[in-house]
Design a protein around this motif. Structure first.
Motif, PDB file in Angstrom:
ATOM      1  N   ARG A 483       0.752  -1.130   0.012  1.00 34.69           N
ATOM      2  CA  ARG A 483       0.160   0.100   0.086  1.00 34.69           C
ATOM      3  C   ARG A 483       0.935   1.207  -0.073  1.00 34.69           C
ATOM      4  N   LEU A 484       0.707   2.094  -0.902  1.00 35.16           N
ATOM      5  CA  LEU A 484       1.351   3.338  -0.960  1.00 35.16           C
ATOM      6  C   LEU A 484       0.303   4.679  -0.953  1.00 35.16           C
ATOM      7  N   GLY A 485       0.812   5.324  -0.346  1.00 36.10           N
ATOM      8  CA  GLY A 485      -0.062   6.807  -0.285  1.00 36.10           C
ATOM      9  C   GLY A 485       0.878   8.033  -1.091  1.00 36.10           C
ATOM     10  N   VAL A 486       0.640   9.049  -0.110  1.00 36.71           N
ATOM     11  CA  VAL A 486       1.079  10.437  -0.774  1.00 36.71           C
ATOM     12  C   VAL A 486       2.676  10.460  -0.822  1.00 36.71           C
ATOM     13  N   GLU A 487       3.353   9.494  -0.288  1.00 32.19           N
ATOM     14  CA  GLU A 487       4.845   9.363  -0.035  1.00 32.19           C
ATOM     15  C   GLU A 487       5.150   9.089  -1.756  1.00 32.19           C
ATOM     16  N   ALA A 488       4.245   8.393  -2.451  1.00 35.75           N
ATOM     17  CA  ALA A 488       4.382   8.032  -3.723  1.00 35.75           C
ATOM     18  C   ALA A 488       4.018   8.953  -4.943  1.00 35.75           C
ATOM     19  N   MET A 489       3.820  10.135  -4.366  1.00 36.14           N
ATOM     20  CA  MET A 489       3.207  11.293  -5.308  1.00 36.14           C
ATOM     21  C   MET A 489       4.125  11.574  -6.677  1.00 36.14           C
ATOM     22  N   GLU A 490       5.349  11.299  -6.651  1.00 36.08           N
ATOM     23  CA  GLU A 490       6.146  11.376  -7.667  1.00 36.08           C
ATOM     24  C   GLU A 490       6.021  10.653  -8.686  1.00 36.08           C
ATOM     25  N   LEU A 491       5.147   9.429  -8.575  1.00 35.91           N
ATOM     26  CA  LEU A 491       4.803   8.376  -9.616  1.00 35.91           C
ATOM     27  C   LEU A 491       3.854   9.342 -10.354  1.00 35.91           C
ATOM     28  N   LEU A 492       3.063  10.087  -9.994  1.00 36.37           N
ATOM     29  CA  LEU A 492       2.228  11.098 -10.638  1.00 36.37           C
ATOM     30  C   LEU A 492       3.110  11.930 -11.598  1.00 36.37           C
ATOM     31  N   SER A 528       1.046   7.271   6.264  1.00 35.22           N
ATOM     32  CA  SER A 528       1.274   5.907   7.047  1.00 35.22           C
ATOM     33  C   SER A 528       0.582   4.760   6.248  1.00 35.22           C
ATOM     34  N   PRO A 529       1.136   3.797   6.061  1.00 39.98           N
ATOM     35  CA  PRO A 529       0.370   2.951   5.335  1.00 39.98           C
ATOM     36  C   PRO A 529      -0.614   2.290   5.981  1.00 39.98           C
ATOM     37  N   ASP A 530      -0.683   2.445   7.550  1.00 38.56           N
ATOM     38  CA  ASP A 530      -2.011   1.929   8.188  1.00 38.56           C
ATOM     39  C   ASP A 530      -2.916   2.671   8.144  1.00 38.56           C
ATOM     40  N   ILE A 531      -2.963   4.131   7.561  1.00 33.68           N
ATOM     41  CA  ILE A 531      -4.017   4.865   7.637  1.00 33.68           C
ATOM     42  C   ILE A 531      -4.530   5.177   6.320  1.00 33.68           C
ATOM     43  N   LEU A 532      -5.776   4.672   6.072  1.00 33.01           N
ATOM     44  CA  LEU A 532      -6.128   4.681   4.560  1.00 33.01           C
ATOM     45  C   LEU A 532      -6.845   5.837   4.354  1.00 33.01           C
ATOM     46  N   HIS A 533      -7.678   6.463   5.214  1.00 31.91           N
ATOM     47  CA  HIS A 533      -8.136   7.659   5.176  1.00 31.91           C
ATOM     48  C   HIS A 533      -7.981   8.785   6.251  1.00 31.91           C
ATOM     49  N   LYS A 534      -6.981   9.647   5.720  1.00 33.24           N
ATOM     50  CA  LYS A 534      -6.153  10.389   6.684  1.00 33.24           C
ATOM     51  C   LYS A 534      -7.037  11.320   7.611  1.00 33.24           C
ATOM     52  N   SER A 535      -8.250  11.878   6.649  1.00 25.39           N
ATOM     53  CA  SER A 535      -8.903  12.964   7.431  1.00 25.39           C
ATOM     54  C   SER A 535      -9.620  12.346   8.383  1.00 25.39           C
ATOM     55  N   ASP A 536     -10.317  11.222   8.326  1.00 30.18           N
ATOM     56  CA  ASP A 536     -11.063  10.546   9.311  1.00 30.18           C
ATOM     57  C   ASP A 536     -10.395  10.422  10.717  1.00 30.18           C
ATOM     58  N   ILE A 537      -9.045  10.459  10.599  1.00 26.17           N
ATOM     59  CA  ILE A 537      -8.580  10.259  12.254  1.00 26.17           C
ATOM     60  C   ILE A 537      -7.799  11.825  12.561  1.00 26.17           C
ATOM     61  N   GLN A 687      -4.896  19.323 -10.181  1.00 27.59           N
ATOM     62  CA  GLN A 687      -3.758  19.115  -9.221  1.00 27.59           C
ATOM     63  C   GLN A 687      -4.316  17.874  -8.524  1.00 27.59           C
ATOM     64  N   ALA A 688      -3.475  17.026  -8.464  1.00 30.81           N
ATOM     65  CA  ALA A 688      -3.699  15.745  -7.912  1.00 30.81           C
ATOM     66  C   ALA A 688      -3.116  15.973  -6.335  1.00 30.81           C
ATOM     67  N   VAL A 689      -4.123  15.922  -5.608  1.00 26.09           N
ATOM     68  CA  VAL A 689      -3.828  16.449  -4.027  1.00 26.09           C
ATOM     69  C   VAL A 689      -3.450  15.122  -3.147  1.00 26.09           C
ATOM     70  N   ASP A 690      -3.947  14.221  -3.567  1.00 25.59           N
ATOM     71  CA  ASP A 690      -3.956  13.000  -2.609  1.00 25.59           C
ATOM     72  C   ASP A 690      -3.897  11.802  -3.632  1.00 25.59           C
ATOM     73  N   LEU A 691      -3.267  10.724  -3.004  1.00 32.97           N
ATOM     74  CA  LEU A 691      -2.897   9.389  -3.780  1.00 32.97           C
ATOM     75  C   LEU A 691      -2.926   8.255  -2.912  1.00 32.97           C
ATOM     76  N   ARG A 692      -3.600   7.348  -3.379  1.00 35.67           N
ATOM     77  CA  ARG A 692      -3.334   6.085  -2.585  1.00 35.67           C
ATOM     78  C   ARG A 692      -3.278   4.919  -3.676  1.00 35.67           C
ATOM     79  N   LEU A 693      -2.536   3.662  -3.638  1.00 38.65           N
ATOM     80  CA  LEU A 693      -2.611   2.653  -4.416  1.00 38.65           C
ATOM     81  C   LEU A 693      -2.024   1.277  -3.807  1.00 38.65           C
ATOM     82  N   THR A 694      -2.590   0.435  -4.441  1.00 36.89           N
ATOM     83  CA  THR A 694      -2.064  -0.932  -3.924  1.00 36.89           C
ATOM     84  C   THR A 694      -1.252  -1.634  -5.340  1.00 36.89           C
TER      85      THR A 694
END
Ligand code: ADP
Ligand code: MG
Length: 700
Positions: A483-492, A528-537, A687-694
């Motif tokens: 699971r990747l999140g915003v740390e992988a923005m460079e992919l975009l 964090s790879p353990d937090i899928l929906h960041k704003s929820d927490i 602008q892609a502001v958020d990213l999540r991928l598996t």
């Protein structure tokens, strides 16, 4: 003629496992073949000397004389693979495997099916089945099935993944004058599948319409390719059943949750240019009109009726369809005024009233069919003492021929309809009791006309940094996470999808430095790879002023720990603010479907994405016009295009982002699902502001 032409038009057919034991499948097939096939039938069975008057050979290799074109295999499952090898070794090119007990029965059967596939590949066999009811082809009277009915001759070719459905359809068709060219029961589709038959019938001048009952599609991509080409010449109508939504429940992304396999089929079948129906009734309604009537020049329909109520029902059905009621030219109205009684309604729907004989229908029809605004017509008639349905049928046939305009009829009644219906059906004009069916069938003609005029564009190939993208995916794999999140923005960034300035930092000091570089209030998010929906927490803080960056960093980490004590924390993302006031949050994502491959999703995004569910899907890769079509599809399209005095967003930038994501997920099968949520669309770009991928590491 296609590769499978000898399968359907053989000279000589061998039944391997022929027998005369009462009630057996081997007997049914042998006797069906003997009954109507105008070629040669050969029986093979080492335990018999003769079967139903045929000499019985021990093995196919013993058969003397000219070669055998088709072997029908009905032996028990444990010797079936051997029988197929024997057939291949004897030089037989087509094999129909009736025998069941393969992939449909568990692990032993699955292993047997692998052996069968291997044998078929070794001898390069055109293999139907296993677990098939057989094949039929009417021109040669070929009935190599164990059904109890032979099809009548016609121009429809039909494939079915269910054998039982074939027998039901044959029985149904026998009562309704529906004729067939070829029929195949696909069985387990170990070798030949829907793709092969579509290609074959696309090349077959005797097949006017291809029908299919499918439960799944072996190779979605190949299917789309083949069908697109074939539908330019021959319409394909499909019933697809067996909705499997496996995977959707396990989805880790919004796209995964919303873009399940049912939507993949819907999109894939539509992109392939097939007409999808929900029932057998519709399957044959569409087949009949597509084979019997010319295509319309437009979407405007004229209704001619002797009955007010049914005329209204028909008008309602037009309202529910993609057709529109013709508005007549002045000359048409003048002519109708002159020839129709005063009480008649000369505007569409044309009501020529209850005392109309066939001649009045003729006068009305010949007038409206001359009108340039009439692309098709439906004739709706109720039985009266002054109207002969037979005469009316003759009138409709001659008017249809003279104007070459598609017509469907609704002769409403039972016993009085028979002779009229026969005349119409002889001329390829479908008749229905229910006006809605007539309108839906005419609408199918319009849809097929639209499909035929489609021009398929190649997907664009943008200049991208594929290597960089690969490195990012591989480095994630090295961290042993899927699971990747915003740390992988460079992919975009590597694929040219714009992202705001920023980065992931791992200390309050670094955060402060980065915020300083950005030079304004920033957005900070926990990574964090353990937090899928960041704003929820509480993991997203928008509009953080420079002096609060340090504290916010600490706060975000504390909140993450409170949510899950051992959550892996990669750091905090510090991101440039995007102007949400002038922008709209959209979602752009992908979910990989087991059959159709990458399915792109675009729609209204942000945190309410699954509440509003306003989105659309396409099978990737998509062309520019496909991507633009996605924008058109969603209900909030007016919002993007400047409703309520807002400035319209940069539509071209959105369309380009869709295409670029399409290219990314096509290039990397390792990406299993992906969400860009939100992709903020503003008047100046996206602008892609958020990213999540598996990712699936094995695919890398
Ligand atoms: P998540 O979806 O995990 O909760 P997001 O990164 O999508 O996290 O942030 C949640 C919401 O915060 C977004 O939908 C958006 O409204 C807002 N937001 C996030 N990043 C920015 C940004 N750079 N500029 C403005 N608003 C943002
Ligand atoms: Mg988000």
């Amino acid at each position: 003629m296609g590769r499978l032409s000898t399968l359907f038009a053989p000279e000589r057919v061998a039944v391997i496992g022929a027998t005369d034991s009462e009630g057996s499948v081997g007997r049914a097939i042998t006797s069906n073949l003997l009954e109507s096939f105008d070629g040669d039938v050969v029986a093979v069975n080492p335990y018999k000397d003769d079967v139903l008057g045929l000499r019985c050979y021990d093995e196919v290799a013993d058969v003397e004389g000219e070669g055998i074109d088709v072997a029908v295999v009905v032996v028990p499952p444990d010797v079936a693979v051997e029988a197929i090898r024997d057939a291949g070794a004897a030089g037989i090119g087509n094999v129909v495997v009736i025998t069941a007990g393969f992939g449909e029965t568990g692990s032993e059967g699955a292993a047997r099916e692998r052996d069968l596939r291997e044998a078929a590949e070794e001898y390069d066999l055109n293999l139907v089945g296993p677990n098939s009811l057989g094949v039929m082809s009417t021109p040669r009277g070929l009935n190599a099935t164990f059904g109890n009915e032979m099809a009548t001759e016609g121009d429809i070719s039909f494939m079915s993944q269910s054998g039982a459905f074939v027998t039901a359809v044959l029985d149904w068709a026998a009562e309704r004058d529906v004729g067939f060219k070829d029929i195949v029961s696909l069985g387990n589709k170990a070798i030949l599948d829907e793709d092969d038959f579509i290609a074959e019938w696309g090349d077959d001048p005797e097949t006017e319409v291809i029908l299919g009952y499918l439960e799944d599609i072996n190779d979605g991509e190949a299917f789309v390719q083949t069908a697109r080409e074939v539908t330019q010449e021959t319409p394909i109508v499909l019933v697809k059943s067996g909705r499997t939504d496996a995977g959707a429940s396990a989805a880790a992304s919004h796209t995964g949750a919303m873009a399940g396999s049912e939507r993949a089929y819907e999109a894939g079948l539509e992109q392939a240019g097939t007409l999808r129906v929900e029932s057998v009734q519709e399957l044959f309604d569409f087949a009949q009109i597509l084979s019997g009537q010319p295509l319309p020049d437009g979407e405007e329909i004229a209704i001619v009726t002797n009955a007010g109520g049914p005329g209204v029902m028909t008008t309602d059905a037009v309202g529910d369809s993609d057709l529109s009621l013709s508005s007549f030219e002045d000359e048409t109205l003048d002519a109708l005024r002159e020839t129709m009684p005063e009480e008649a309604n000369i505007y569409n729907p044309v009501d020529i009233i209850g005392d109309a004989p066939a001649e009045r229908f003729e006068a009305a029809l010949s007038t409206v069919l001359e009108d340039d605004n009439v692309a098709m017509a439906v004739v709706v008639a109720c039985p009266t003492a002054v109207l002969s349905f037979e005469e009316l049928a003759e009138v409709v046939v001659s008017q249809q021929r003279a104007h070459e305009t598609p017509i469907a009829t609704t002769l409403m009644g039972g016993k009085s309809v028979g002779a009229g219906r026969d005349i119409l059906s002889e001329a390829g004009i479908p008749n229905y009791f229910d006006p809605a069916r007539a309108v839906e069938s005419l609408d199918a003609l319009r849809e097929y006309d639209e499909i035929q005029s489609r021009e398929y564009e190649e997907p664009a190939a943008f200049d991208v940094d594929r290597e960089r993208a690969r490195e990012i995916l591989e480095s994630a794999a090295r961290r042993d996470t899927n699971r990747l999140g915003v740390e992988a923005m460079e992919l975009l960034d590597a694929y040219g999808i714009p992202t705001p300035a920023g980065g992931v930092v791992s200390s309050p000091t670094e955060a402060e430095e980065l915020a300083e570089d950005i030079g304004d209030d920033v957005v900070m998010k926990i990574v964090s790879p353990d937090i899928l929906h960041k704003s929820d927490i509480g993991g997203v803080e928008v509009g953080v002023p420079p002096e609060e960056v340090r504290d916010t960093y600490e706060d975000l980490v504390v909140r993450a720990r409170n949510y899950q004590r051992d959550a892996a924390i990669l750091g905090v993302q510090v991101q440039e603010m995007v102007d949400l006031d002038s922008g709209t949050e959209t979602i752009l994502g992908m979910n990989r479907d087991p059959q159709f491959g990458p399915l792109l999703l675009f729609g209204l995004g942000g945190i309410f994405v699954e509440v509003l569910e306003d989105n659309t899907v396409r099978v990737a890769p998509v062309s520019e016009s496909d991507a633009r079509g996605m924008l058109d599809d969603i209900e909030s399209a007016p919002l993007l295009r400047g409703a309520r005095g807002r400035d319209p967003v940069d539509e071209d930038a959105l369309v380009e982002a869709v295409q670029r994501l399409s290219q990314l997920v096509t290039d990397f099968p390792a990406i299993v699902e992906l969400d860009i949520n939100p992709l903020v669309a503003t008047p100046d770009g996206v602008q892609a502001v958020d990213l999540r991928l598996t990712i699936d590491q094995e695919e890398l």
